[in-house]
Scaffold this motif. Structure first.
Motif, PDB file in Angstrom:
ATOM      1  N   ARG A   1       0.905  -0.914   0.019  1.00 19.65           N
ATOM      2  CA  ARG A   1       0.026  -0.035  -0.043  1.00 19.65           C
ATOM      3  C   ARG A   1       0.819   1.264  -0.069  1.00 19.65           C
ATOM      4  O   ARG A   1       0.727   2.164  -0.557  1.00 19.65           O
ATOM      5  CB  ARG A   1      -1.049   0.062   1.318  1.00 19.65           C
ATOM      6  N   GLY A   2       2.052   1.125   0.961  1.00 19.18           N
ATOM      7  CA  GLY A   2       2.876   2.330   0.771  1.00 19.18           C
ATOM      8  C   GLY A   2       3.489   2.569  -0.483  1.00 19.18           C
ATOM      9  O   GLY A   2       3.821   4.000  -0.833  1.00 19.18           O
ATOM     10  N   LEU A   3       4.012   1.625  -1.308  1.00 18.69           N
ATOM     11  CA  LEU A   3       4.687   1.646  -2.541  1.00 18.69           C
ATOM     12  C   LEU A   3       3.641   2.506  -3.423  1.00 18.69           C
ATOM     13  O   LEU A   3       3.709   3.232  -4.290  1.00 18.69           O
ATOM     14  CB  LEU A   3       4.839   0.575  -2.906  1.00 18.69           C
ATOM     15  N   LEU A   4       2.285   2.018  -3.544  1.00 23.56           N
ATOM     16  CA  LEU A   4       1.269   2.496  -4.382  1.00 23.56           C
ATOM     17  C   LEU A   4       1.099   4.103  -3.879  1.00 23.56           C
ATOM     18  O   LEU A   4       0.897   4.937  -5.028  1.00 23.56           O
ATOM     19  CB  LEU A   4      -0.143   1.671  -4.329  1.00 23.56           C
ATOM     20  N   ARG A   5       1.043   4.255  -2.647  1.00 18.74           N
ATOM     21  CA  ARG A   5       0.752   5.928  -2.302  1.00 18.74           C
ATOM     22  C   ARG A   5       1.847   6.681  -2.857  1.00 18.74           C
ATOM     23  O   ARG A   5       1.928   7.695  -2.974  1.00 18.74           O
ATOM     24  CB  ARG A   5       0.549   5.796  -0.911  1.00 18.74           C
ATOM     25  N   SER A   6       3.379   5.969  -2.561  1.00 19.46           N
ATOM     26  CA  SER A   6       4.300   6.755  -3.050  1.00 19.46           C
ATOM     27  C   SER A   6       4.430   7.119  -4.326  1.00 19.46           C
ATOM     28  O   SER A   6       4.659   8.269  -4.864  1.00 19.46           O
ATOM     29  CB  SER A   6       5.406   6.015  -2.383  1.00 19.46           C
ATOM     30  N   LEU A   7       3.963   6.202  -5.066  1.00 15.01           N
ATOM     31  CA  LEU A   7       3.719   6.410  -6.832  1.00 15.01           C
ATOM     32  C   LEU A   7       2.650   7.392  -7.013  1.00 15.01           C
ATOM     33  O   LEU A   7       2.927   8.410  -7.867  1.00 15.01           O
ATOM     34  CB  LEU A   7       3.602   5.133  -7.389  1.00 15.01           C
ATOM     35  N   ALA A   8       1.553   7.352  -6.251  1.00 12.93           N
ATOM     36  CA  ALA A   8       0.623   8.279  -6.361  1.00 12.93           C
ATOM     37  C   ALA A   8       1.010   9.824  -6.404  1.00 12.93           C
ATOM     38  O   ALA A   8       0.644  10.730  -6.907  1.00 12.93           O
ATOM     39  CB  ALA A   8      -0.730   7.930  -5.504  1.00 12.93           C
ATOM     40  N   ARG A   9       1.794   9.893  -5.149  1.00 11.52           N
ATOM     41  CA  ARG A   9       2.181  11.432  -4.744  1.00 11.52           C
ATOM     42  C   ARG A   9       3.517  11.875  -5.237  1.00 11.52           C
ATOM     43  O   ARG A   9       4.164  12.878  -5.097  1.00 11.52           O
ATOM     44  CB  ARG A   9       2.445  11.271  -3.238  1.00 11.52           C
ATOM     45  N   LEU A  10       4.261  10.946  -6.129  1.00 11.14           N
ATOM     46  CA  LEU A  10       5.609  11.102  -6.919  1.00 11.14           C
ATOM     47  C   LEU A  10       5.455  12.422  -7.652  1.00 11.14           C
ATOM     48  O   LEU A  10       4.568  12.597  -8.349  1.00 11.14           O
ATOM     49  CB  LEU A  10       5.972   9.833  -7.521  1.00 11.14           C
ATOM     50  N   ARG A  11       6.473  13.489  -7.656  1.00 13.99           N
ATOM     51  CA  ARG A  11       6.791  14.531  -8.166  1.00 13.99           C
ATOM     52  C   ARG A  11       7.998  14.484  -8.865  1.00 13.99           C
ATOM     53  O   ARG A  11       8.992  13.640  -8.603  1.00 13.99           O
ATOM     54  CB  ARG A  11       6.542  15.874  -7.256  1.00 13.99           C
ATOM     55  N   PRO A  12       8.267  15.136 -10.226  1.00 13.70           N
ATOM     56  CA  PRO A  12       9.722  15.042 -10.852  1.00 13.70           C
ATOM     57  C   PRO A  12      10.647  15.788  -9.813  1.00 13.70           C
ATOM     58  O   PRO A  12      10.475  16.402  -8.870  1.00 13.70           O
ATOM     59  CB  PRO A  12       9.304  16.242 -11.803  1.00 13.70           C
ATOM     60  N   GLY A  13      11.989  14.799  -9.935  1.00 13.66           N
ATOM     61  CA  GLY A  13      12.798  15.103  -9.084  1.00 13.66           C
ATOM     62  C   GLY A  13      13.836  16.042  -9.533  1.00 13.66           C
ATOM     63  O   GLY A  13      13.790  16.642 -10.820  1.00 13.66           O
ATOM     64  N   GLY A  14      14.990  16.074  -8.972  1.00 17.04           N
ATOM     65  CA  GLY A  14      16.076  17.224  -9.564  1.00 17.04           C
ATOM     66  C   GLY A  14      16.949  16.455 -10.526  1.00 17.04           C
ATOM     67  O   GLY A  14      16.757  15.060 -10.666  1.00 17.04           O
ATOM     68  N   ALA A  15      18.043  16.957 -10.823  1.00 21.30           N
ATOM     69  CA  ALA A  15      18.993  16.693 -11.932  1.00 21.30           C
ATOM     70  C   ALA A  15      19.937  15.516 -11.217  1.00 21.30           C
ATOM     71  O   ALA A  15      20.332  14.798 -12.071  1.00 21.30           O
ATOM     72  CB  ALA A  15      19.838  17.704 -12.450  1.00 21.30           C
ATOM     73  N   ASP A  16      20.015  15.458  -9.881  1.00 17.77           N
ATOM     74  CA  ASP A  16      20.997  14.535  -9.417  1.00 17.77           C
ATOM     75  C   ASP A  16      20.100  13.290  -8.922  1.00 17.77           C
ATOM     76  O   ASP A  16      20.603  12.685  -8.238  1.00 17.77           O
ATOM     77  CB  ASP A  16      21.889  15.098  -8.345  1.00 17.77           C
ATOM     78  N   GLY A  17      18.840  13.189  -9.087  1.00 18.63           N
ATOM     79  CA  GLY A  17      18.077  12.216  -8.686  1.00 18.63           C
ATOM     80  C   GLY A  17      18.763  10.853  -9.014  1.00 18.63           C
ATOM     81  O   GLY A  17      18.648   9.771  -8.130  1.00 18.63           O
ATOM     82  N   LEU A  18      18.863  10.530 -10.299  1.00 15.88           N
ATOM     83  CA  LEU A  18      19.315   9.291 -10.777  1.00 15.88           C
ATOM     84  C   LEU A  18      20.844   8.980 -10.078  1.00 15.88           C
ATOM     85  O   LEU A  18      20.816   7.702  -9.705  1.00 15.88           O
ATOM     86  CB  LEU A  18      19.694   9.098 -12.240  1.00 15.88           C
TER      87      LEU A  18
END
Length: 436
Positions: A296-313
């Motif tokens: 459930r937490g993984l799905l919620r995390s994907l629902a609330r995910l926002r674009p990250g910064g340039a160093d995210g990867l």
């Protein structure tokens, strides 16, 4: 709670006319006209009193909603109000919602006896994943003449998490992608009769998980752990860098990538593997959560995910290097050979790895630029994304390339049909990407 009462446009006209008559009629000696002005002002005052009183008679008892809804699906939002609704005043409950959910909804309230509860509901059908605020709800009271409107905030807001689309995928077991870990994991699972591992009790553990036989044997409280030896971690690495994706809204490459990560995670979770999502340098959900809460937490995390910064990867790859895993699935945006070089080094030794590479620039509606060698017309020149794929394939990764017109299940099928040496089994890139 905020309460406000003010005349409508018609009410302001009545008020203005009444004041003019009230001031001008005595000067003209028109007593009958003066009574008209008094009547107009009295109507406005009575309407303000009645609507203000009616707005204070309703209370919001509860708000319920579907906990989670998939993008494109329907969710029902329910409100329960308690109070009294009299004749002569029209009551409407307005529930605020963003435009993505259809905007504010107006729910008429019929006549209610004192103390009676009314259940109101409406449906929303979000097309784009996200976390959306619902409420607060307002009660709006209008008199029958439409002279005055009273508004009162009832409070109690909610949040609706809209999950990315999850597609059914073809079967893929850890044993199907090779590696010694899959075999050893299976052996460990067979050796454990309860298919669980046992560890000492920690504060907060569910007492229903106490393993009494081990507790009696060891003299300490032991509990069943969700860290199954036969179900090792699967890491899903999602590239969320804003500059690595293109397109807008539900049709963007980021949304495609999120849907692919969600589909792969759900597919592997149904096969009872513990899946951990890695993005923007952090794991989500925490490792300590039980199996149901983690899903459930993984799905919620994907629902609330926002674009990250340039160093995210780069930060995610650094975290990956300190992780034990049995399978690695990476969904990557616009990458080059410099981006994937650290990823190759961070991959745990002997761990099978799958990579989906997105032709990101196609989501922007523009053809991908040619590499320097290709622009120069050098022999053997290849598209930059093709070179990345070859680098990964030579390191033992299975790869598949995806464009905006392709479905997640089709790309996954190509990925799982790749042979054991990591050769790409998908159709060749379009001719405009690979020079003749």
């Amino acid at each position: 709670m905020r309460t406000g009462t003010r005349p409508t446009a018609r009410g302001w006209v009545f008020t203005a006319v009444g004041l003019v008559v009230l001031v001008g009629a005595p000067a003209l000696g028109q007593r009958d006209v003066l009574r008209l002005g008094v009547l107009l002002l009295a109507l406005v005052l009575v309407a303000a009193w009645s609507t203000g009183r009616a707005a204070r008679t309703l209370e919001l008892v509860s708000r319920s909603k579907d906990e989670l809804v998939e993008a494109g699906g329907a969710a029902t939002v329910r409100l329960s109000v308690l109070g009294r609704a009299r004749a002569g005043v029209r009551l409407v409950v307005e529930d605020a919602a963003p435009l993505a959910l259809g905007g504010t909804t107006r729910l008429p309230v019929p006549r209610l006896r004192a103390g009676e509860t009314l259940d109101l509901e409406y449906r929303v059908r979000p097309e784009t994943r996200g976390s959306y605020a619902l409420g607060p709800a307002d009660v709006v009271a209008d008199d029958v003449f439409g002279l005055v409107r009273s508004r009162r905030t009832l409070g109690t807001s909610g949040v609706l998490d809209v999950l990315p689309r999850v597609h059914p995928l073809g079967e893929l077991g850890l044993g199907e992608v090779g590696g010694a870990r899959g075999s050893s994991a299976g052996a460990a699972a067979a050796a454990e009769p309860d298919d669980v591992s046992i560890r000492e009790y920690r504060v907060g553990d569910d007492l229903r998980r106490v393993h009494w036989r081990s507790t009696a044997r060891r003299g300490a409280v032991m509990v069943r752990s969700d860290e199954h030896p036969g179900r090792p971690d699967v890491v899903v690495l999602l590239d969320t860098r804003e500059d690595a994706h293109a397109g807008r809204g539900a049709g963007s490459s980021l949304e495609w990538a999120v849907s692919a990560a969600a589909s792969a995670s759900a597919h592997l979770q149904r096969r009872r593997h513990r899946v951990r999502l890695l993005h923007d340098g952090a794991y989500d959900p925490p490792r300590e959560l039980d199996e149901t809460s983690a899903a459930r937490g993984l799905l919620r995390s994907l629902a609330r995910l926002r674009p990250g910064g340039a160093d995210g990867l780069a930060r995610s790859v650094a975290q990956l290097g300190r992780t034990e895993a049995a399978l690695l699935v990476a969904v990557l945006g616009d990458v080059d050979e410099d981006d994937v070089a650290p990823l190759l080094a961070a991959r745990p030794l002997g761990v099978p790895a799958l990579a989906v590479l997105l032709r990101t620039r196609e989501w922007a509606g523009t053809p991908a630029p040619r590499g320097r060698d290709e622009a120069a017309g050098g022999p053997g020149a290849a598209h930059p994304l093709e070179r990345v794929r070859l680098v990964l394939a030579r390191a033992g990764w299975r790869t598949a390339v995806a464009g905006p017109g392709e479905s997640v299940p089709d790309v996954w099928a190509r990925l799982t049909r790749a042979d054991g040496h990591g050769h790409h089994a998908s159709p060749p890139p379009p001719s405009r990407e690979v020079p003749s």
